[in-house]
Scaffold this motif. Structure first.
Motif, PDB file in Angstrom:
ATOM      1  N   PRO A  22       0.819  -1.221   0.000  1.00 23.03           N
ATOM      2  CA  PRO A  22       0.000   0.000   0.000  1.00 23.03           C
ATOM      3  C   PRO A  22       0.854   1.273   0.000  1.00 23.03           C
ATOM      4  CG  PRO A  22      -0.701  -1.529   1.716  1.00 23.03           C
ATOM      5  CD  PRO A  22       0.612  -2.020   1.215  1.00 23.03           C
ATOM      6  N   SER A  23       0.227   2.351  -0.404  1.00 22.23           N
ATOM      7  CA  SER A  23       0.893   3.650  -0.362  1.00 22.23           C
ATOM      8  C   SER A  23       0.931   4.188   1.062  1.00 22.23           C
ATOM      9  CB  SER A  23       0.183   4.640  -1.282  1.00 22.23           C
ATOM     10  OG  SER A  23      -1.168   4.788  -0.887  1.00 22.23           O
ATOM     11  N   ASP A  46      -6.100   9.362   6.506  1.00 21.35           N
ATOM     12  CA  ASP A  46      -6.990   8.956   5.421  1.00 21.35           C
ATOM     13  C   ASP A  46      -6.801   7.473   5.112  1.00 21.35           C
ATOM     14  OD1 ASP A  46      -7.862  11.539   5.232  1.00 21.35           O
ATOM     15  OD2 ASP A  46      -6.598  12.054   3.502  1.00 21.35           O
ATOM     16  N   ALA A  47      -7.906   6.786   4.834  1.00 22.76           N
ATOM     17  CA  ALA A  47      -7.842   5.366   4.489  1.00 22.76           C
ATOM     18  C   ALA A  47      -7.046   5.180   3.197  1.00 22.76           C
ATOM     19  CB  ALA A  47      -9.249   4.808   4.327  1.00 22.76           C
ATOM     20  N   VAL A  48      -6.319   4.061   3.116  1.00 22.72           N
ATOM     21  CA  VAL A  48      -5.477   3.757   1.948  1.00 22.72           C
ATOM     22  C   VAL A  48      -6.114   2.626   1.154  1.00 22.72           C
ATOM     23  CG1 VAL A  48      -3.218   2.947   1.179  1.00 22.72           C
ATOM     24  CG2 VAL A  48      -3.403   4.491   3.156  1.00 22.72           C
ATOM     25  N   ALA A  49      -6.297   2.853  -0.147  1.00 25.44           N
ATOM     26  CA  ALA A  49      -6.881   1.826  -1.011  1.00 25.44           C
ATOM     27  C   ALA A  49      -5.996   0.581  -1.014  1.00 25.44           C
ATOM     28  CB  ALA A  49      -7.034   2.365  -2.429  1.00 25.44           C
ATOM     29  N   GLY A  50      -6.647  -0.583  -0.868  1.00 24.38           N
ATOM     30  CA  GLY A  50      -5.927  -1.852  -0.927  1.00 24.38           C
ATOM     31  C   GLY A  50      -5.243  -2.259   0.366  1.00 24.38           C
ATOM     32  N   ALA A  51      -5.395  -1.469   1.418  1.00 23.44           N
ATOM     33  CA  ALA A  51      -4.748  -1.797   2.690  1.00 23.44           C
ATOM     34  C   ALA A  51      -5.575  -2.806   3.476  1.00 23.44           C
ATOM     35  CB  ALA A  51      -4.542  -0.544   3.522  1.00 23.44           C
ATOM     36  N   TYR A  56       4.430   9.462  17.015  1.00 22.33           N
ATOM     37  CA  TYR A  56       3.813   8.332  16.327  1.00 22.33           C
ATOM     38  C   TYR A  56       4.026   8.429  14.822  1.00 22.33           C
ATOM     39  CZ  TYR A  56       1.439   7.724  20.791  1.00 22.33           C
ATOM     40  OH  TYR A  56       1.177   7.545  22.118  1.00 22.33           O
ATOM     41  N   ARG A  57       4.113   7.249  14.203  1.00 27.09           N
ATOM     42  CA  ARG A  57       4.085   7.126  12.747  1.00 27.09           C
ATOM     43  C   ARG A  57       3.161   5.956  12.418  1.00 27.09           C
ATOM     44  NH1 ARG A  57      10.179   6.945  10.588  1.00 27.09           N
ATOM     45  NH2 ARG A  57       9.188   7.513   8.616  1.00 27.09           N
ATOM     46  N   VAL A  58       2.626   5.945  11.213  1.00 27.54           N
ATOM     47  CA  VAL A  58       1.731   4.861  10.830  1.00 27.54           C
ATOM     48  C   VAL A  58       2.069   4.406   9.413  1.00 27.54           C
ATOM     49  CG1 VAL A  58      -0.079   6.403   9.935  1.00 27.54           C
ATOM     50  CG2 VAL A  58      -0.691   4.119  10.760  1.00 27.54           C
ATOM     51  N   ALA A  59       1.881   3.109   9.160  1.00 32.53           N
ATOM     52  CA  ALA A  59       2.097   2.536   7.835  1.00 32.53           C
ATOM     53  C   ALA A  59       0.955   1.595   7.505  1.00 32.53           C
ATOM     54  CB  ALA A  59       3.428   1.785   7.769  1.00 32.53           C
ATOM     55  N   ALA A  60       0.566   1.564   6.237  1.00 35.50           N
ATOM     56  CA  ALA A  60      -0.463   0.626   5.781  1.00 35.50           C
ATOM     57  C   ALA A  60       0.208  -0.665   5.325  1.00 35.50           C
ATOM     58  CB  ALA A  60      -1.251   1.240   4.629  1.00 35.50           C
ATOM     59  N   TYR A  61      -0.511  -1.787   5.432  1.00 34.42           N
ATOM     60  CA  TYR A  61       0.037  -3.064   4.973  1.00 34.42           C
ATOM     61  C   TYR A  61      -1.058  -3.887   4.290  1.00 34.42           C
ATOM     62  CZ  TYR A  61      -2.234  -5.453   8.894  1.00 34.42           C
ATOM     63  OH  TYR A  61      -3.176  -5.948   9.765  1.00 34.42           O
ATOM     64  N   THR A 113       1.014  -8.279   0.406  1.00 32.38           N
ATOM     65  CA  THR A 113       2.334  -8.116  -0.219  1.00 32.38           C
ATOM     66  C   THR A 113       3.378  -7.651   0.775  1.00 32.38           C
ATOM     67  OG1 THR A 113       1.329  -7.622  -2.358  1.00 32.38           O
ATOM     68  CG2 THR A 113       3.613  -6.911  -2.038  1.00 32.38           C
ATOM     69  N   GLY A 114       3.000  -6.714   1.619  1.00 34.93           N
ATOM     70  CA  GLY A 114       3.952  -6.176   2.582  1.00 34.93           C
ATOM     71  C   GLY A 114       3.498  -4.839   3.118  1.00 34.93           C
ATOM     72  N   GLU A 115       4.408  -4.174   3.793  1.00 37.73           N
ATOM     73  CA  GLU A 115       4.123  -2.885   4.415  1.00 37.73           C
ATOM     74  C   GLU A 115       4.649  -1.759   3.556  1.00 37.73           C
ATOM     75  OE1 GLU A 115       4.692  -2.517   8.730  1.00 37.73           O
ATOM     76  OE2 GLU A 115       5.949  -0.788   8.285  1.00 37.73           O
ATOM     77  N   GLY A 116       3.855  -0.675   3.468  1.00 39.40           N
ATOM     78  CA  GLY A 116       4.290   0.493   2.722  1.00 39.40           C
ATOM     79  C   GLY A 116       5.149   1.416   3.566  1.00 39.40           C
ATOM     80  N   LEU A 117       5.510   2.553   3.019  1.00 43.46           N
ATOM     81  CA  LEU A 117       6.315   3.535   3.729  1.00 43.46           C
ATOM     82  C   LEU A 117       5.524   4.165   4.865  1.00 43.46           C
ATOM     83  CD1 LEU A 117       8.016   5.348   0.711  1.00 43.46           C
ATOM     84  CD2 LEU A 117       9.092   3.762   2.296  1.00 43.46           C
ATOM     85  N   ARG A 118       6.230   4.461   5.944  1.00 43.28           N
ATOM     86  CA  ARG A 118       5.596   5.094   7.100  1.00 43.28           C
ATOM     87  C   ARG A 118       5.410   6.596   6.873  1.00 43.28           C
ATOM     88  NH1 ARG A 118      10.016   3.014  11.158  1.00 43.28           N
ATOM     89  NH2 ARG A 118      11.075   2.789   9.152  1.00 43.28           N
ATOM     90  N   THR A 119       4.461   7.152   7.592  1.00 41.49           N
ATOM     91  CA  THR A 119       4.231   8.596   7.555  1.00 41.49           C
ATOM     92  C   THR A 119       5.351   9.327   8.289  1.00 41.49           C
ATOM     93  OG1 THR A 119       3.010   8.541   9.627  1.00 41.49           O
ATOM     94  CG2 THR A 119       1.736   8.268   7.589  1.00 41.49           C
ATOM     95  N   GLN A 120       5.356  10.633   8.189  1.00 33.75           N
ATOM     96  CA  GLN A 120       6.186  11.452   9.055  1.00 33.75           C
ATOM     97  C   GLN A 120       5.631  11.388  10.479  1.00 33.75           C
ATOM     98  OE1 GLN A 120       9.045  13.158   8.112  1.00 33.75           O
ATOM     99  NE2 GLN A 120       8.757  11.975   6.233  1.00 33.75           N
TER     100      GLN A 120
END
Length: 247
Positions: A165-166, A186-191, A225-230, A233-240
């Motif tokens: 995911p993005s 915001d929700a991430v498509a495909g997460a 805190y930081r958050v990443a979508a997964y 396939t795997g985990e995407g890049l984390r936020t700032q």
């Protein structure tokens, strides 16, 4: 006698020499090396790859006559390392190794997100460090040492796998009080879900399937805190990072 600049690991010291010079020897840090005959064509070539091992070495080339009497002495000027001397291979979240090329015999230092991890020597012009699989967005660094100083540094960012995911957008804090707050993005498509990281740690703090998380805390304390979508396939890049400071 004129000498070209020499870089550690380059192989030969090259230059020109008078035909009166019959022999050459290299003095490194006040220690004599092997004496060799000159070629007789005015060209100087002396193998130093196994002798000059550090850019901080002090080296002199000595020219002698046939009776081994010194005629001329010149200091060998050593080139410093540059970014061209160091490479880092790309990494994804599948790689368990940080690897690349560095000058033969050079000392390298590795880092993860700016924190130094270990030292090593590139004995054959390559390095490979088993740091384990890293999260997407992790900054991997390699530095070259000259004497006591690491003055050449390169970094790469571990990339997410194609199909993961993005990065979540609009990551923020809402509803802040002295004892509570809400993380929202915001929700991430495909997460499939989201992983929350706390205070700069690379281990997952919380996993959620919604695009928010309710926090509780103590007045006056601060947390980041930081958050990443997964997904599968795997985990995407984390936020700032965002900072929560309870009122």
């Amino acid at each position: 006698m004129e000498l070209n600049k020499y870089k550690v690991g380059e192989g030969y010291i090259n230059g020109t020499v008078s035909i009166l010079v019959a022999k050459l020897k290299l003095i490194i840090n006040n220690v004599d090396s092997k004496t060799i005959p000159t070629s007789g064509d005015g060209l100087l070539k002396y193998y130093a790859n196994d002798k000059i091992l550090n850019p901080t070495d002090i080296a002199y080339m000595v020219g002698m006559d046939s009776l081994s009497a010194e005629i001329v002495r010149r200091k060998v000027i050593l080139n410093n390392w540059t970014e061209d001397d160091l490479t880092i291979n790309p990494m994804t979240t599948l790689n368990a190794y940080l690897s690349g090329t560095a000058p033969v015999g050079s000392t390298v230092r590795y880092s993860i997100d700016g924190v130094s991890k270990t030292l090593g020597t590139a004995t054959d012009g390559t390095y490979k460090w088993a740091g384990g699989v890293q999260l997407a967005g992790t900054v991997m660094g390699v530095e070259l040492r000259e004497g006591a100083v690491y003055n050449v540094k390169k970094e790469i960012v571990v990339q997410a796998l194609s199909g993961s995911p993005s990065t979540p957008t609009n990551f923020k804090v809402e509803g802040l009080t002295d004892v509570s707050a809400k993380l929202k993005w915001d929700a991430v498509a495909g997460a499939t879900g989201y992983r929350i990281y706390q205070n700069g740690y690379n281990t997952v703090w919380k996993t959620v399937t919604t695009n928010s998380y309710d926090l509780t805390g103590t007045s006056g304390t601060s947390w980041t805190y930081r958050v990443a979508a997964y997904n599968a396939t795997g985990e995407g890049l984390r936020t700032q990072e965002v900072t929560v400071t309870y009122l």
